[in-house]
Design a protein around this motif. Structure first.
Motif, mmCIF file in Angstrom:
data_model
loop_
_atom_site.group_PDB
_atom_site.id
_atom_site.type_symbol
_atom_site.label_atom_id
_atom_site.label_comp_id
_atom_site.label_asym_id
_atom_site.label_seq_id
_atom_site.Cartn_x
_atom_site.Cartn_y
_atom_site.Cartn_z
ATOM 1 N N VAL A 1 0.869 -1.178 0.000
ATOM 2 C CA VAL A 1 0.000 0.000 0.000
ATOM 3 C C VAL A 1 0.906 1.228 0.000
ATOM 4 C CG1 VAL A 1 -1.730 1.322 1.263
ATOM 5 C CG2 VAL A 1 -1.864 -1.189 1.201
ATOM 6 N N ALA A 2 0.643 2.152 -0.906
ATOM 7 C CA ALA A 2 1.462 3.361 -1.034
ATOM 8 C C ALA A 2 0.566 4.590 -1.043
ATOM 9 C CB ALA A 2 2.291 3.311 -2.313
ATOM 10 N N ASP A 3 1.140 5.740 -0.727
ATOM 11 C CA ASP A 3 0.348 6.970 -0.794
ATOM 12 C C ASP A 3 0.604 7.733 -2.088
ATOM 13 O OD1 ASP A 3 2.796 8.166 -0.361
ATOM 14 O OD2 ASP A 3 2.306 8.945 1.618
ATOM 15 N N ASP A 4 1.209 7.054 -3.075
ATOM 16 C CA ASP A 4 1.326 7.619 -4.415
ATOM 17 C C ASP A 4 1.125 6.503 -5.421
ATOM 18 O OD1 ASP A 4 3.957 6.483 -3.730
ATOM 19 O OD2 ASP A 4 4.503 7.205 -5.732
ATOM 20 N N GLU A 5 0.639 6.836 -6.606
ATOM 21 C CA GLU A 5 0.277 5.813 -7.571
ATOM 22 C C GLU A 5 1.479 5.144 -8.234
ATOM 23 O OE1 GLU A 5 -2.178 7.545 -10.513
ATOM 24 O OE2 GLU A 5 -0.710 9.025 -11.165
ATOM 25 N N ARG A 6 2.687 5.697 -8.069
ATOM 26 C CA ARG A 6 3.875 5.064 -8.620
ATOM 27 C C ARG A 6 4.629 4.238 -7.573
ATOM 28 N NH1 ARG A 6 5.151 6.962 -13.634
ATOM 29 N NH2 ARG A 6 7.341 6.360 -13.422
ATOM 30 N N PHE A 7 4.077 4.125 -6.391
ATOM 31 C CA PHE A 7 4.639 3.298 -5.316
ATOM 32 C C PHE A 7 6.056 3.732 -4.929
ATOM 33 C CE2 PHE A 7 1.057 0.896 -6.707
ATOM 34 C CZ PHE A 7 0.599 0.225 -5.574
ATOM 35 N N ARG A 8 6.319 5.019 -5.000
ATOM 36 C CA ARG A 8 7.601 5.522 -4.514
ATOM 37 C C ARG A 8 7.603 5.653 -2.992
ATOM 38 N NH1 ARG A 8 7.889 10.163 -9.214
ATOM 39 N NH2 ARG A 8 8.957 8.909 -10.816
ATOM 40 N N ARG A 9 6.391 5.769 -2.393
ATOM 41 C CA ARG A 9 6.280 5.900 -0.943
ATOM 42 C C ARG A 9 5.366 4.796 -0.423
ATOM 43 N NH1 ARG A 9 5.584 10.887 -3.092
ATOM 44 N NH2 ARG A 9 3.331 10.804 -2.715
ATOM 45 N N VAL A 10 5.915 3.611 -0.272
ATOM 46 C CA VAL A 10 5.160 2.479 0.270
ATOM 47 C C VAL A 10 5.028 2.664 1.774
ATOM 48 C CG1 VAL A 10 5.154 -0.017 0.637
ATOM 49 C CG2 VAL A 10 5.879 0.926 -1.574
ATOM 50 N N VAL A 11 3.791 2.655 2.273
ATOM 51 C CA VAL A 11 3.557 2.927 3.693
ATOM 52 C C VAL A 11 3.221 1.655 4.475
ATOM 53 C CG1 VAL A 11 2.856 5.295 3.252
ATOM 54 C CG2 VAL A 11 1.118 3.486 3.284
ATOM 55 N N ARG A 12 2.720 0.629 3.805
ATOM 56 C CA ARG A 12 2.444 -0.650 4.441
ATOM 57 C C ARG A 12 2.720 -1.750 3.427
ATOM 58 N NH1 ARG A 12 2.663 2.036 8.170
ATOM 59 N NH2 ARG A 12 1.282 2.256 9.981
ATOM 60 N N ALA A 13 3.237 -2.874 3.926
ATOM 61 C CA ALA A 13 3.524 -4.010 3.049
ATOM 62 C C ALA A 13 3.538 -5.264 3.897
ATOM 63 C CB ALA A 13 4.865 -3.829 2.330
ATOM 64 N N GLY A 14 3.322 -6.402 3.261
ATOM 65 C CA GLY A 14 3.342 -7.655 4.000
ATOM 66 C C GLY A 14 3.076 -8.840 3.099
ATOM 67 N N ARG A 15 2.839 -9.977 3.731
ATOM 68 C CA ARG A 15 2.544 -11.221 3.023
ATOM 69 C C ARG A 15 1.258 -11.816 3.583
ATOM 70 N NH1 ARG A 15 8.158 -11.053 3.219
ATOM 71 N NH2 ARG A 15 9.184 -11.571 1.228
ATOM 72 N N ALA A 16 0.511 -12.461 2.723
ATOM 73 C CA ALA A 16 -0.717 -13.141 3.122
ATOM 74 C C ALA A 16 -0.758 -14.500 2.443
ATOM 75 C CB ALA A 16 -1.932 -12.318 2.724
#
Length: 537
Positions: free
Chosen positions: A92-107
């Protein structure tokens, strides 16, 4: 397979690359879509698994659910994925180009849930757009955009919500969803009949496919695998995928997610209760697997679907379930004259517990606008313009005692601006809610807005003979339009603007959309005020 049936993996992949460009290789490693590396747990994903798109839903101030389902060959058992867990990465990022990923994980995409993934992403900031995506086996999903709710108690200048319902796949194309995806709304409220359980003819209905619809779709859905197959067909539609990817959805079901006009534990065909509850369990499980809903999944034939979502001090959405707890319809499920059975105080549409939850919530609400996401028409609707009465036994009119209690409860909360959002009838209606529907001069305490269908009913028309009969018999009814489309609500502290949007045809693609009617409701002054019509887009 004809392009109308083939999941739009290529289209989704092109849209993803347009949004993210070269940043994908940096953020998620070198494996771009089209590769087929091994996934943990053994086996291989040998084709793009993201054929059913992505979705998000049920936004909170600090969280949102993001969803996908791995289905490399969606019309095969388990979507063509092996019977093993598959690890899925998400960002999950706060920009559409994913330069600022704010949350990430595995499911884990587990086979017992048809390799669906529901990630409840926490720790987000309120009232913000975010972009999200998944990766599995070296394949990248399309990108979705979502938005969190404003903080509790926060003053909010405006909120834009789209509402829709009823999207029978063989009844025509989802052109309305393509236009809805371009509306830039904060959330979509979908009011039921996401799919229809009926078998689908080889010719594909109004979609008129050139390659036959696969033979496994001929039978009506009643088993878990068959419901999953129906969802796979519906969710393979690129316009529906675009609408899901554009904004978070707030969903509820009506009847066709299980069986036409079922009532609680009673099937349309009066099958043995235990047999029908097995079918209901299958349907509820498949529904959860394919919707952006929080865990846990349904266990057996029951699922707590009704819930409340708050958008600062501006709006609260009460999501109702009027199928799971209802008594059997009185005198059958069609249009009937008034009767003692219709007014029996022991019969209920929503159940006693849900009724108390709703009315208590309205009493305690601090929101300017209080919306009820509801399946079937709550206001009185008489089909007969003569002094005689004809009521729909499958709507709130068929459950007159609980209907009266709820309407009286809404009238007592008139100052909280109740707005009922409804689907089901494949037509756009707008009506004032009255303390006495038989008296046009009685007090209005709220409005009911009925969204037309996305596709159910085919091309439709502006107003049919039945629609004109409704207008003649119900002076509180201000609009009937029987074309396909959706409705957009724009809420501020001072007013709510309602735009009914419709397309002229759905038996082929490319239809434009137009605003066919608009109304304004003033906060603190319930009632529909018509405004001018807008241009076609």
């Amino acid at each position: 397979m004809n392009a109308d049936l083939r999941p739009a993996a290529g289209l989704a992949r092109r849209r993803f690359l347009t949004l993210t460009g070269a940043a994908t290789a940096v953020a998620f490693g070198a494996n771009l879509p089209g590769s087929a590396s091994a996934y943990r747990g053994g086996g291989r994903l040998d084709a793009d698994p993201f054929t059913l798109g992505v979705a998000s839903g049920d936004p909170l101030p600090d969280a949102v659910v993001i969803w996908t389902r791995l289905a490399p060959r969606p019309f095969e058992p388990l979507g063509g994925a092996p019977y093993r867990p598959v690890e899925v990465e998400w960002q999950v990022a706060d920009d559409e180009r994913f330069r600022r990923v704010v949350r990430a994980g595995r499911a884990q995409a587990r086979p017992e849930y048809s390799h669906s993934v529901h990630v409840d992403v926490r720790g987000l900031r309120p009232g913000r757009h975010y972009w999200y995506r998944f990766k599995a086996g070296g394949y990248l999903s399309p990108t979705g955009r979502t938005r969190t709710a404003p903080a509790a108690g926060q003053r909010v200048d405006r909120l834009t919500i789209a509402m829709g319902s009823c999207q029978s796949w063989p009844d025509g194309y989802y052109t309305a969803h393509r236009h809805l995806a371009a509306e830039d709304v904060d959330a979509v409220v979908f009011l039921g009949d996401y799919l229809y359980e009926y078998g689908i003819a080889a010719a594909g209905g109004l979609r008129a496919v050139t390659d036959p619809v696969p033979s496994q779709f001929r039978t009506e859905a009643d088993t878990l695998d068959r419901y999953r197959l129906q969802y796979a067909l519906y969710k393979s539609d690129p316009d529906l995928q675009a609408a899901h990817a554009a904004a978070p959805w707030i969903v509820t079901w009506d009847d066709h997610e299980v069986q036409d006009n079922y009532a609680g534990e009673v099937s349309k065909s009066n099958a043995p209760v235990l047999d029908f509850l097995v079918r209901r369990a299958n349907a509820y499980r498949a529904y959860w697997e394919h919707m952006p809903l929080r865990a846990p999944a349904p266990r057996g034939p029951n699922y707590m679907l009704y819930r409340r979502l708050t958008f600062g001090r501006l709006a609260e959405i009460n999501v109702l379930d009027t199928r799971q707890y209802r008594s059997d319809q009185a005198s059958g499920d069609g249009w009937r004259a008034d009767s003692d059975a219709r007014r029996d105080p022991g019969r209920s549409l929503a159940g006693a517990q849900q009724e108390r939850w709703l009315l208590d919530g309205l009493t305690g609400s601090h929101a300017t606008w209080n919306l009820l996401a509801n399946q079937v028409i709550m206001s009185r609707m008489d089909l007969d313009p003569t002094p005689a009465d004809l009521y729909n036994m499958d709507a709130w009119d068929g459950y007159a005692a609980q209907q009266r209690r709820l309407l009286d409860g809404l009238a007592a909360q008139r100052h909280r601006n109740p707005v009922v959002l409804t689907g089901d009838v494949h037509a756009a209606y707008a009506m004032d809610m009255k303390t006495d529907f038989a008296d046009p001069g009685s007090t209005s305490f709220g409005v009911e807005l009925v969204a037309t269908s996305i596709s159910s009913g085919g091309n439709g028309t502006d107003v049919s003979a039945t629609g004109r009969a409704f207008l003649a018999a119900n002076p509180h009814l201000k609009l009937v339009d029987e074309r396909r489309g959706y409705t957009v609500l724009r809420l501020t502290e001072g007013e709510m603007r309602v735009d009914y949007r419709a397309v002229p045809y759905i038996d082929r693609t490319g239809a434009p959309v137009a605003t066919v009617a608009s109304f304004v409701v003033e906060a603190g002054n319930p009632g529909l005020n018509p405004v001018g019509q807008e241009a076609t887009r």
